[in-house]
Design a protein around this motif. Structure first.
Motif, PDB file in Angstrom:
ATOM      1  N   ASP A   1       0.866  -1.186   0.000  1.00 37.84           N
ATOM      2  CA  ASP A   1       0.000   0.000   0.000  1.00 37.84           C
ATOM      3  C   ASP A   1       0.903   1.236   0.000  1.00 37.84           C
ATOM      4  O   ASP A   1       1.590   1.518   0.977  1.00 37.84           O
ATOM      5  N   ARG A   2       0.891   1.983  -1.096  1.00 40.11           N
ATOM      6  CA  ARG A   2       1.754   3.154  -1.252  1.00 40.11           C
ATOM      7  C   ARG A   2       0.963   4.455  -1.170  1.00 40.11           C
ATOM      8  O   ARG A   2       1.474   5.518  -1.530  1.00 40.11           O
ATOM      9  N   THR A   3      -0.258   4.391  -0.678  1.00 37.79           N
ATOM     10  CA  THR A   3      -1.130   5.560  -0.708  1.00 37.79           C
ATOM     11  C   THR A   3      -0.514   6.751   0.018  1.00 37.79           C
ATOM     12  O   THR A   3      -0.383   7.843  -0.557  1.00 37.79           O
ATOM     13  N   ARG A   4      -0.156   6.563   1.262  1.00 38.47           N
ATOM     14  CA  ARG A   4       0.325   7.691   2.057  1.00 38.47           C
ATOM     15  C   ARG A   4       1.706   8.149   1.607  1.00 38.47           C
ATOM     16  O   ARG A   4       1.952   9.342   1.442  1.00 38.47           O
ATOM     17  N   ILE A   5       2.611   7.214   1.392  1.00 41.28           N
ATOM     18  CA  ILE A   5       3.985   7.591   1.068  1.00 41.28           C
ATOM     19  C   ILE A   5       4.085   8.314  -0.272  1.00 41.28           C
ATOM     20  O   ILE A   5       4.981   9.126  -0.491  1.00 41.28           O
ATOM     21  N   SER A   6       3.157   8.044  -1.171  1.00 38.09           N
ATOM     22  CA  SER A   6       3.185   8.680  -2.491  1.00 38.09           C
ATOM     23  C   SER A   6       2.641  10.096  -2.469  1.00 38.09           C
ATOM     24  O   SER A   6       2.804  10.834  -3.438  1.00 38.09           O
ATOM     25  N   GLY A   7       1.955  10.463  -1.376  1.00 34.39           N
ATOM     26  CA  GLY A   7       1.329  11.779  -1.320  1.00 34.39           C
ATOM     27  C   GLY A   7      -0.020  11.828  -1.989  1.00 34.39           C
ATOM     28  O   GLY A   7      -0.527  12.918  -2.286  1.00 34.39           O
ATOM     29  N   LEU A   8      -0.635  10.667  -2.224  1.00 33.52           N
ATOM     30  CA  LEU A   8      -1.970  10.644  -2.826  1.00 33.52           C
ATOM     31  C   LEU A   8      -2.931  11.350  -1.876  1.00 33.52           C
ATOM     32  O   LEU A   8      -3.146  10.930  -0.747  1.00 33.52           O
TER      33      LEU A   8
END
Length: 541
Positions: free
Chosen positions: A380-387
């Protein structure tokens, strides 16, 4: 005058070497051909998102890498699990869990293996046989490196199903090669330390920041704080040696130089070259240097191109670039031609990352592994990507990244074709994905992510020292005793710094011992507790 060291390559190996040498008092210049540091662990911007080129994690046993995080002030931004805990998914969906207990290793994994739902009772019982036998395997034995891991497992009672559903979870991601085809030596390093060593050795650490910040930006800041110069966009095209300058000596600039010396006596940094006043080349007026690095185009610390034909002069050089580039740059006479040809032939294995953004949450885990699916690991890359979150939590978008190691079958497949395969595969693992809409789909490809970690590669990996005093090698591909991972890269940078400090730099006034020596002499490099990382799980996902 501090000895001048040029570090070629701004990946983890180069960053580590530069920091260790600058801490010891050397005047360090770190040169990177790209416009940023970090090497393979980098990030880029895409439509407002921050995307890592590949998913990297590390393990509790990666003590050298953890030491670097501490040096960079980044430990809090790459937290470790409280204990090893991996959810394993299969289509259906079916779900299993591998979570260690508080028991000492190797007993800590037995309860989880006993309940593992993707193997039969007989297959679970059979795991004990290779686990016990592995404790007697010496990864440093050249004969061990000539064996295939799959053959060894089969000889110890492991069925094809057991190898695919259990052993591949760790070795494919760790070694970036099909599990059966891996070197037994490198596989033993992973298994003995990560699974059979200390109970916390396999606890997983996942970066909470984009890799560009975690390594590249932090590395540049740490190097600058220590007085090192960082030159971006500075591609070194040749390393020339002045044989009239003895190793570990500083010769006055007016000393005579034979007309056929490889670095002419009148060589100098062009007056308009963008070389900082305290960079290695700037001391030319006081003394001649043993090494001359020729640049395709110079660059200043901000990455601004300068005049053509600039050079960097140094008393010592750390060559910390990928193995194929190192083979092209290493000066004649530094090592036997057969040695250079050997490491140039280490080959390469790709990693492909499939990025999928949904219009709503579909996965309730930070990461998971998969069996019986083309998906290997998903994050899950939601937070780290800045989405940016929009609306209530139940309707916010979610960004998943699939990491595919040993991705030879996928590396040249068009993104549209991969979408046809992996979007349904995710729906088989996550029921919520069946109703969700895919709002964005893209693919990143690391075609030469690691060297090919097959049998017979140990003898091809060189040590840090060369036959040319003052020139050392670094990189995850060198002989660190570890797989090609972030941990191996950091270890190689430390080893290179120690080699220089124990040889030529000690003659120029640097202390022989320091931080890097204490790290390498302990469990970080030579201790049995520090072994086992992964290219995918463990370091390079």
């Amino acid at each position: 005058m501090s000895p001048r060291v040029a570090v070629i390559g701004g990946g983890l190996a180069g960053i580590t070497a530069a920091i260790a040498l600058a801490e010891a008092g050397a005047a360090v210049t770190l040169l990177e051909a790209r416009p940023r540091l970090g090497g393979a662990t980098c990030s880029f911007a895409r439509d407002g998102l921050v995307v890592d080129t590949g998913q990297h994690v590390y393990l509790g046993c990666c003590t050298a890498y953890r030491g670097l995080l501490g040096q960079l002030g980044m430990t809090a931004h790459a937290p470790l699990q409280d204990r090893f805990d991996v959810t394993v998914l299969a289509p259906g969906p079916r779900r299993g869990r591998l979570r260690r207990t508080a028991l000492p290793g190797p007993l800590h994994m037995l309860p989880a293996l006993g309940r593992y739902p993707f193997l039969s009772l007989a297959e679970r019982a059979s795991v004990a046989r290779p686990a016990l036998a592995m404790r007697r395997v010496d990864p440093g034995d050249p004969r061990v490196d000539e064996q295939r891991f799959g053959d060894w497992l089969a000889a110890h009672g492991q069925s094809d199903r057991a190898r695919r559903a259990l052993w591949d979870l760790f070795t494919v991601s760790a070694l970036n090669i099909a599990g059966d085809d891996a070197s037994l030596s490198l596989a033993a390093t992973v298994v003995k330390t990560g699974l059979l060593g200390r109970s916390n050795a396999a606890d997983i650490g996942v970066p909470a920041l984009p890799l560009g910040e975690l390594h590249g930006d932090a590395g540049a800041a740490a190097a600058a704080k220590l007085g090192a110069q960082v030159l971006l966009g500075a591609k070194v095209t040749a390393i020339e040696v002045d044989d009239t300058v003895p190793p570990g000596a500083s010769v006055p600039s007016d000393a005579s130089v034979p007309s056929d010396a490889s670095v002419p006596s009148d060589a100098s940094v062009p007056s308009d070259a963008s070389v900082p006043s305290d960079a290695p080349g700037a001391s030319r007026s006081r003394s001649r240097s043993r090494f001359c690095l020729r640049l395709a185009r110079p660059a200043d610390p901000a990455g601004t191109a300068g005049a053509a034909g600039a050079v960097i002069l140094a008393d010592a050089v750390v060559l910390a670039v990928p193995h194929e580039a190192a083979a092209r740059l290493v000066p004649p006479g530094a090592l036997p031609a057969a040695t250079v040809a050997g490491w140039a032939g280490l080959g390469a294995s790709p990693i492909v990352n499939v990025h999928v953004i949904y219009d709503r949450p579909v996965m309730d885990l930070p990461f998971a592994a998969a069996v019986d699916s083309p998906v290997q690991w998903v994050f899950d890359r939601t937070r780290i990507s800045g989405l940016a979150p929009r609306g209530p939590a139940s309707s916010r978008a979610q960004y998943l990244a699939i990491s595919l190691s040993a991705a030879d079958e996928y590396v040249d497949v068009p993104a549209a074709t991969l979408r046809e395969q992996f979007v349904p595969a995710l729906a088989e693992l996550f029921p919520a994905a069946r109703e969700a809409q895919v709002t964005e789909f893209f693919v990143t490809r690391e075609r030469r992510a690691t060297f090919r970690q097959a049998p017979g590669t140990a003898r091809l990996r060189p040590r840090s020292g060369t036959q040319l005093p003052g020139l050392v090698l670094a990189g995850a591909w060198t002989d660190t005793g570890w797989p090609d991972t972030m941990e191996s890269a950091v270890r190689s940078g430390l080893a290179a710094a120690i080699e220089l400090r124990h040889t030529v730099l000690s003659r120029l006034g640097l202390p022989r011992a320091g931080y890097s020596d204490s790290v390498v002499s302990g469990s970080v490099v030579s201790g049995s507790e520090g072994n086992a990382s992964t290219s995918t799980i463990g370091v390079r996902q």
